[in-house]
Design a protein around this motif. Structure first.
Motif, PDB file in Angstrom:
ATOM      1  N   LEU A 163      52.340  32.219 -49.606  1.00 17.69           N
ATOM      2  CA  LEU A 163      51.280  31.230 -49.814  1.00 17.69           C
ATOM      3  C   LEU A 163      51.893  29.845 -49.968  1.00 17.69           C
ATOM      4  O   LEU A 163      52.705  29.615 -50.872  1.00 17.69           O
ATOM      5  N   ASP A 164      51.487  28.928 -49.118  1.00 14.16           N
ATOM      6  CA  ASP A 164      52.029  27.570 -49.134  1.00 14.16           C
ATOM      7  C   ASP A 164      51.063  26.661 -49.889  1.00 14.16           C
ATOM      8  O   ASP A 164      49.968  26.365 -49.418  1.00 14.16           O
ATOM      9  N   GLU A 165      51.442  26.250 -51.081  1.00  5.99           N
ATOM     10  CA  GLU A 165      50.636  25.393 -51.959  1.00  5.99           C
ATOM     11  C   GLU A 165      49.236  25.968 -52.205  1.00  5.99           C
ATOM     12  O   GLU A 165      48.215  25.288 -52.017  1.00  5.99           O
ATOM     13  N   PRO A 166      49.137  27.215 -52.683  1.00  5.61           N
ATOM     14  CA  PRO A 166      47.812  27.816 -52.881  1.00  5.61           C
ATOM     15  C   PRO A 166      46.990  27.182 -53.987  1.00  5.61           C
ATOM     16  O   PRO A 166      45.760  27.296 -53.989  1.00  5.61           O
ATOM     17  N   PHE A 167      47.643  26.523 -54.955  1.00  4.14           N
ATOM     18  CA  PHE A 167      46.918  25.958 -56.090  1.00  4.14           C
ATOM     19  C   PHE A 167      46.505  24.508 -55.868  1.00  4.14           C
ATOM     20  O   PHE A 167      45.863  23.914 -56.731  1.00  4.14           O
ATOM     21  N   SER A 168      46.866  23.948 -54.736  1.00  5.40           N
ATOM     22  CA  SER A 168      46.557  22.549 -54.467  1.00  5.40           C
ATOM     23  C   SER A 168      45.048  22.328 -54.427  1.00  5.40           C
ATOM     24  O   SER A 168      44.314  23.022 -53.715  1.00  5.40           O
ATOM     25  N   GLY A 169      44.575  21.364 -55.202  1.00  9.27           N
ATOM     26  CA  GLY A 169      43.158  21.007 -55.176  1.00  9.27           C
ATOM     27  C   GLY A 169      42.259  21.884 -56.023  1.00  9.27           C
ATOM     28  O   GLY A 169      41.042  21.665 -56.054  1.00  9.27           O
ATOM     29  N   ALA A 174      39.561  27.646 -61.436  1.00  8.76           N
ATOM     30  CA  ALA A 174      39.983  28.306 -60.205  1.00  8.76           C
ATOM     31  C   ALA A 174      41.462  28.675 -60.257  1.00  8.76           C
ATOM     32  O   ALA A 174      41.873  29.702 -59.717  1.00  8.76           O
ATOM     33  N   VAL A 175      42.267  27.839 -60.903  1.00  9.57           N
ATOM     34  CA  VAL A 175      43.695  28.165 -61.065  1.00  9.57           C
ATOM     35  C   VAL A 175      43.842  29.460 -61.849  1.00  9.57           C
ATOM     36  O   VAL A 175      44.633  30.344 -61.478  1.00  9.57           O
ATOM     37  N   ASP A 176      43.072  29.608 -62.924  1.00 10.81           N
ATOM     38  CA  ASP A 176      43.141  30.827 -63.723  1.00 10.81           C
ATOM     39  C   ASP A 176      42.691  32.042 -62.913  1.00 10.81           C
ATOM     40  O   ASP A 176      43.299  33.116 -63.000  1.00 10.81           O
ATOM     41  N   SER A 177      41.628  31.885 -62.129  1.00 13.37           N
ATOM     42  CA  SER A 177      41.148  32.993 -61.295  1.00 13.37           C
ATOM     43  C   SER A 177      42.195  33.382 -60.259  1.00 13.37           C
ATOM     44  O   SER A 177      42.434  34.567 -60.013  1.00 13.37           O
ATOM     45  N   MET A 178      42.815  32.380 -59.668  1.00 10.66           N
ATOM     46  CA  MET A 178      43.854  32.630 -58.683  1.00 10.66           C
ATOM     47  C   MET A 178      45.052  33.327 -59.313  1.00 10.66           C
ATOM     48  O   MET A 178      45.607  34.276 -58.753  1.00 10.66           O
ATOM     49  N   ALA A 179      45.459  32.867 -60.479  1.00  6.85           N
ATOM     50  CA  ALA A 179      46.588  33.482 -61.172  1.00  6.85           C
ATOM     51  C   ALA A 179      46.297  34.951 -61.484  1.00  6.85           C
ATOM     52  O   ALA A 179      47.170  35.820 -61.308  1.00  6.85           O
ATOM     53  N   ASP A 180      45.079  35.248 -61.927  1.00  3.98           N
ATOM     54  CA  ASP A 180      44.706  36.636 -62.218  1.00  3.98           C
ATOM     55  C   ASP A 180      44.774  37.492 -60.954  1.00  3.98           C
ATOM     56  O   ASP A 180      45.253  38.643 -60.992  1.00  3.98           O
ATOM     57  N   LEU A 181      44.296  36.950 -59.836  1.00  4.07           N
ATOM     58  CA  LEU A 181      44.342  37.691 -58.578  1.00  4.07           C
ATOM     59  C   LEU A 181      45.781  37.986 -58.153  1.00  4.07           C
ATOM     60  O   LEU A 181      46.102  39.105 -57.721  1.00  4.07           O
ATOM     61  N   LEU A 182      46.652  37.009 -58.281  1.00  5.12           N
ATOM     62  CA  LEU A 182      48.042  37.222 -57.891  1.00  5.12           C
ATOM     63  C   LEU A 182      48.707  38.267 -58.786  1.00  5.12           C
ATOM     64  O   LEU A 182      49.496  39.093 -58.322  1.00  5.12           O
ATOM     65  N   ARG A 183      48.394  38.228 -60.085  1.00  3.61           N
ATOM     66  CA  ARG A 183      48.957  39.233 -60.993  1.00  3.61           C
ATOM     67  C   ARG A 183      48.471  40.630 -60.633  1.00  3.61           C
ATOM     68  O   ARG A 183      49.215  41.614 -60.773  1.00  3.61           O
ATOM     69  N   GLU A 184      47.233  40.748 -60.187  1.00  2.63           N
ATOM     70  CA  GLU A 184      46.731  42.051 -59.759  1.00  2.63           C
ATOM     71  C   GLU A 184      47.545  42.571 -58.581  1.00  2.63           C
ATOM     72  O   GLU A 184      47.841  43.772 -58.495  1.00  2.63           O
ATOM     73  N   HIS A 185      47.905  41.680 -57.678  1.00  2.00           N
ATOM     74  CA  HIS A 185      48.705  42.099 -56.522  1.00  2.00           C
ATOM     75  C   HIS A 185      50.116  42.500 -56.947  1.00  2.00           C
ATOM     76  O   HIS A 185      50.636  43.530 -56.501  1.00  2.00           O
ATOM     77  N   THR A 186      50.750  41.714 -57.802  1.00  2.00           N
ATOM     78  CA  THR A 186      52.110  42.077 -58.214  1.00  2.00           C
ATOM     79  C   THR A 186      52.100  43.363 -59.032  1.00  2.00           C
ATOM     80  O   THR A 186      53.067  44.144 -58.982  1.00  2.00           O
ATOM     81  N   SER A 187      51.031  43.645 -59.767  1.00 10.19           N
ATOM     82  CA  SER A 187      50.958  44.882 -60.552  1.00 10.19           C
ATOM     83  C   SER A 187      50.927  46.102 -59.647  1.00 10.19           C
ATOM     84  O   SER A 187      51.264  47.213 -60.077  1.00 10.19           O
ATOM     85  N   ARG A 188      50.530  45.924 -58.387  1.00  5.15           N
ATOM     86  CA  ARG A 188      50.547  47.011 -57.402  1.00  5.15           C
ATOM     87  C   ARG A 188      51.852  47.044 -56.607  1.00  5.15           C
ATOM     88  O   ARG A 188      51.984  47.800 -55.659  1.00  5.15           O
ATOM     89  N   GLY A 189      52.824  46.198 -57.009  1.00  5.85           N
ATOM     90  CA  GLY A 189      54.107  46.207 -56.323  1.00  5.85           C
ATOM     91  C   GLY A 189      54.212  45.225 -55.175  1.00  5.85           C
ATOM     92  O   GLY A 189      55.193  45.244 -54.424  1.00  5.85           O
ATOM     93  N   LEU A 201      52.949  25.258 -63.850  1.00  4.74           N
ATOM     94  CA  LEU A 201      52.281  26.462 -63.368  1.00  4.74           C
ATOM     95  C   LEU A 201      53.307  27.480 -62.868  1.00  4.74           C
ATOM     96  O   LEU A 201      53.213  28.675 -63.156  1.00  4.74           O
ATOM     97  N   VAL A 202      54.290  27.020 -62.130  1.00  4.20           N
ATOM     98  CA  VAL A 202      55.354  27.896 -61.642  1.00  4.20           C
ATOM     99  C   VAL A 202      56.076  28.545 -62.818  1.00  4.20           C
ATOM    100  O   VAL A 202      56.345  29.755 -62.817  1.00  4.20           O
ATOM    101  N   GLU A 203      56.367  27.753 -63.828  1.00  4.41           N
ATOM    102  CA  GLU A 203      57.071  28.272 -65.003  1.00  4.41           C
ATOM    103  C   GLU A 203      56.241  29.342 -65.707  1.00  4.41           C
ATOM    104  O   GLU A 203      56.769  30.347 -66.193  1.00  4.41           O
ATOM    105  N   ARG A 204      54.930  29.140 -65.744  1.00  4.15           N
ATOM    106  CA  ARG A 204      54.056  30.087 -66.443  1.00  4.15           C
ATOM    107  C   ARG A 204      53.883  31.388 -65.675  1.00  4.15           C
ATOM    108  O   ARG A 204      53.802  32.461 -66.284  1.00  4.15           O
ATOM    109  N   LEU A 205      53.864  31.326 -64.346  1.00  5.11           N
ATOM    110  CA  LEU A 205      53.502  32.492 -63.547  1.00  5.11           C
ATOM    111  C   LEU A 205      54.676  33.283 -62.989  1.00  5.11           C
ATOM    112  O   LEU A 205      54.568  34.493 -62.793  1.00  5.11           O
ATOM    113  N   CYS A 206      55.781  32.623 -62.719  1.00  7.06           N
ATOM    114  CA  CYS A 206      56.781  33.238 -61.852  1.00  7.06           C
ATOM    115  C   CYS A 206      57.855  34.025 -62.596  1.00  7.06           C
ATOM    116  O   CYS A 206      58.327  33.626 -63.651  1.00  7.06           O
TER     117      CYS A 206
END
Length: 305
Positions: A163-169, A174-189, A201-206
């Protein structure tokens, strides 16, 4: 059914990727890995080479040298089709209805129309756009267009995400919703690589960071690993003047202001922090003795300088 099975184990390896545009080397021998179930932040200034690296990974741009591996083997067109990719530039049809074009994109990825629509409506609901499903894209704000672009990448249940700059704008909700969605994907491997200029944001999520500068990797590791690259810095606050710390072996005094001192351990004296604390306690009150945790923005400035 959506084509990405759950709990897929995928690792993407970038090995020595190089891309030149005339005399300019935009990406210069870039290597790093995006591990299954991990979120990797890809950061760097404008023109650092992030987008070019992502485009080469997705096969959208030719490679002058290097290769991309998918679970240890050269990446294929089929692997890339199972990757949810979001480009920096929006690729939506402005006059087409949101749901119609997302269904079309889902079908291109191998989904049935009914499965695509179900996934789309679920994602639209989560982004607060369910009531806009039949609107044309051009009627949406730029932030909402960004949401639709994100849904196009996520709705196919991909085996990897780039994803290239997915949080832009995006607004904070929406950032929180997006972060939750990405965590759901990583939880599935699912391995996730995303670029961003929002370092907090990078520091918080990555789980992992890759920092590019002038087309080259200048840092690669966890935030903790990047923090530990340099000297450990501490703040000491006493009940009296702290000037005596300048004479403690194995300690470099960065600054002393009355009862407060900022110090670095040089590594020359084992246990220097304990020696320092013991000396401080023997002299009187110690109000604070703590390591200074550098923010990612400071680490970023140091490694890209």
């Amino acid at each position: 059914m959506p084509h990405g099975p759950p709990n897929v184990v995928v690792m993407i390896e970038i090995q020595g990727l190089t891309r030149r545009f005339g005399d300019l080397t935009a990406v210069d021998d870039v290597s790093f890995a995006v591990h299954d179930g991990h979120m990797t932040g890809f950061v760097g200034g404008n023109g650092a080479g992030k987008t070019t690296t992502m485009r080469m990974t997705m096969g959208l741009l030719g490679v002058d040298a290097g290769r991309v591996l998918w679970n240890g083997a050269p990446i294929t067109a089929a692997n890339r089709q199972r990757t949810g990719y979001m480009p920096e530039e929006r690729g939506l049809y402005p006059k087409q209805k949101i749901v119609d074009q997302l269904v079309y994109l889902g079908e291109l990825s191998g989904m049935s129309a009914s499965d695509a629509k179900a996934a789309i409506m679920d994602h639209l609901e989560r982004f607060g756009l369910a009531d806009r499903a039949n609107d044309r894209v051009e009627k949406l704000s730029l932030g909402n267009q960004q949401r639709v672009q994100i849904i196009a990448a996520l709705m196919t249940r991909p085996e990897a995400l780039i994803l290239d700059e997915p949080f832009s704008g995006l607004d904070p909700t929406a950032v929180d919703s997006m972060a939750d969605l990405l965590r759901e994907h990583t939880s599935r491997g699912i391995p996730v690589l995303f670029s961003s200029h929002q370092l907090d944001l990078v520091e918080r999520l990555c789980d992992h960071l890759v920092v590019l500068a002038k087309g080259r990797v200048v840092a690669d590791g966890t935030v903790a690993q990047l923090r530990n690259r340099g000297p450990q810095r501490y703040r000491l606050v006493l009940g009296s003047d702290a000037g005596w710390v300048r004479d403690v072996p194995g300690v470099h005094t960065v600054d002393v202001d009355g009862a407060t001192a900022v110090l670095e351990l040089t590594g020359e004296t084992p246990g220097a922090d304990q020696i320092l604390l013991r000396d401080a306690l023997s002299r009187g009150e110690v109000k604070e003795f703590a390591r200074i945790i550098a923010p990612l923005s400071e680490i970023y400035r140091e490694v890209t300088a």
